[in-house]
Design a protein around this motif. Structure first.
Motif, PDB file in Angstrom:
ATOM      1  N   GLN A  17     -34.776 -22.342 -41.467  1.00  0.00           N
ATOM      2  CA  GLN A  17     -34.257 -21.559 -40.253  1.00  0.00           C
ATOM      3  C   GLN A  17     -35.252 -20.584 -39.625  1.00  0.00           C
ATOM      4  OE1 GLN A  17     -32.589 -22.366 -43.121  1.00  0.00           O
ATOM      5  NE2 GLN A  17     -31.225 -23.881 -42.601  1.00  0.00           N
ATOM      6  N   ASP A  18     -35.578 -19.560 -40.544  1.00  0.00           N
ATOM      7  CA  ASP A  18     -36.583 -18.623 -40.225  1.00  0.00           C
ATOM      8  C   ASP A  18     -37.836 -19.313 -39.633  1.00  0.00           C
ATOM      9  OD1 ASP A  18     -35.111 -16.868 -41.466  1.00  0.00           O
ATOM     10  OD2 ASP A  18     -36.317 -16.671 -43.221  1.00  0.00           O
TER      11      ASP A  18
ATOM     12  N   ARG B 164     -33.126  -9.472 -41.167  1.00  0.00           N
ATOM     13  CA  ARG B 164     -32.278 -10.064 -40.268  1.00  0.00           C
ATOM     14  C   ARG B 164     -31.411  -8.860 -39.400  1.00  0.00           C
ATOM     15  NH1 ARG B 164     -32.955 -13.642 -44.324  1.00  0.00           N
ATOM     16  NH2 ARG B 164     -34.227 -15.589 -44.090  1.00  0.00           N
TER      17      ARG B 164
ATOM     18  N   TYR C 215     -36.939 -20.368 -36.231  1.00  0.00           N
ATOM     19  CA  TYR C 215     -36.631 -19.294 -35.291  1.00  0.00           C
ATOM     20  C   TYR C 215     -37.911 -18.653 -34.976  1.00  0.00           C
ATOM     21  CZ  TYR C 215     -34.482 -15.046 -33.763  1.00  0.00           C
ATOM     22  OH  TYR C 215     -34.039 -13.798 -32.724  1.00  0.00           O
ATOM     23  N   TRP C 216     -38.958 -18.423 -35.610  1.00  0.00           N
ATOM     24  CA  TRP C 216     -40.127 -17.374 -35.185  1.00  0.00           C
ATOM     25  C   TRP C 216     -41.212 -18.471 -34.741  1.00  0.00           C
ATOM     26  CZ3 TRP C 216     -39.133 -12.952 -34.690  1.00  0.00           C
ATOM     27  CH2 TRP C 216     -38.276 -12.323 -35.375  1.00  0.00           C
TER      28      TRP C 216
END
Length: 168
Positions: free
Chosen positions: A127-128, A97, A131-132
């Motif tokens: 969250q990852d 990150r 996000y992606w």
């Protein structure tokens, strides 16, 4: 680990049957012991070549430097970006990150999508994942041990809450 067009070509040769690749026809599992789609071996080979997925992994600067030529191979379906190895290669071992690592992955993803390929990424959390996905990555890889740990933590938290709220 894919660093060049020749790496991709070797992968395609291993995945695809002739005339697209060099995968051998021996063995029955790949075609459901002759019960697979298609009435002839030639038909099953054609169907297998149409439905097999070819993916490569970009883990370092060499792969990034050669990304255009890698993406020029028509048979590639998706390119996965390996953030842990990439972070190490960039001098930030394990810091997936780190702002520079994130920026590099975002730029790689954009190039992959511009080549009409699917971009893949690691999601260690919701969250990852979000996000992606918001940045156009379509293939998300979750790590089993992370899911097990998160699941175990959730169960233990629930048990602890129950035990702390009951005085049987």
């Amino acid at each position: 680990q894919c660093e060049s067009k020749s790496d991709v070509e070797r992968i395609v040769e291993a995945v695809k049957f002739p005339p697209l690749g060099k995968r051998g026809l021996a063995g029955e599992r790949w075609n459901s012991w002759g019960l697979g789609e298609g009435s002839t071996l030639a038909e099953r080979v054609r169907v297998s070549n149409e439905n097999s997925i070819v993916a490569v992994i970009i883990e370092n600067q060499a792969g990034i430097d050669n990304l255009s030529e890698i993406l020029s191979v028509d048979e590639i379906d998706f390119v996965f970006v390996a953030p842990t190895d990439l972070s190490s290669n960039m001098g930030y071992p394990g810091d997936i990150r780190h702002p520079e690592v994130i920026a590099k992955i975002e730029a790689i993803g954009e190039r992959i999508r511009e080549a009409n390929k699917s971009a893949g990424m690691l999601a260690l959390s919701v969250q990852d994942y979000s996000y992606w996905r918001k940045r156009g990555f379509q293939v998300m890889c979750c790590v089993a041990h992370t899911m097990f740990i998160d699941g175990a933590k959730g169960i233990m938290e629930g048990i602890s809450n129950y035990e702390n709220s009951h005085t049987d």
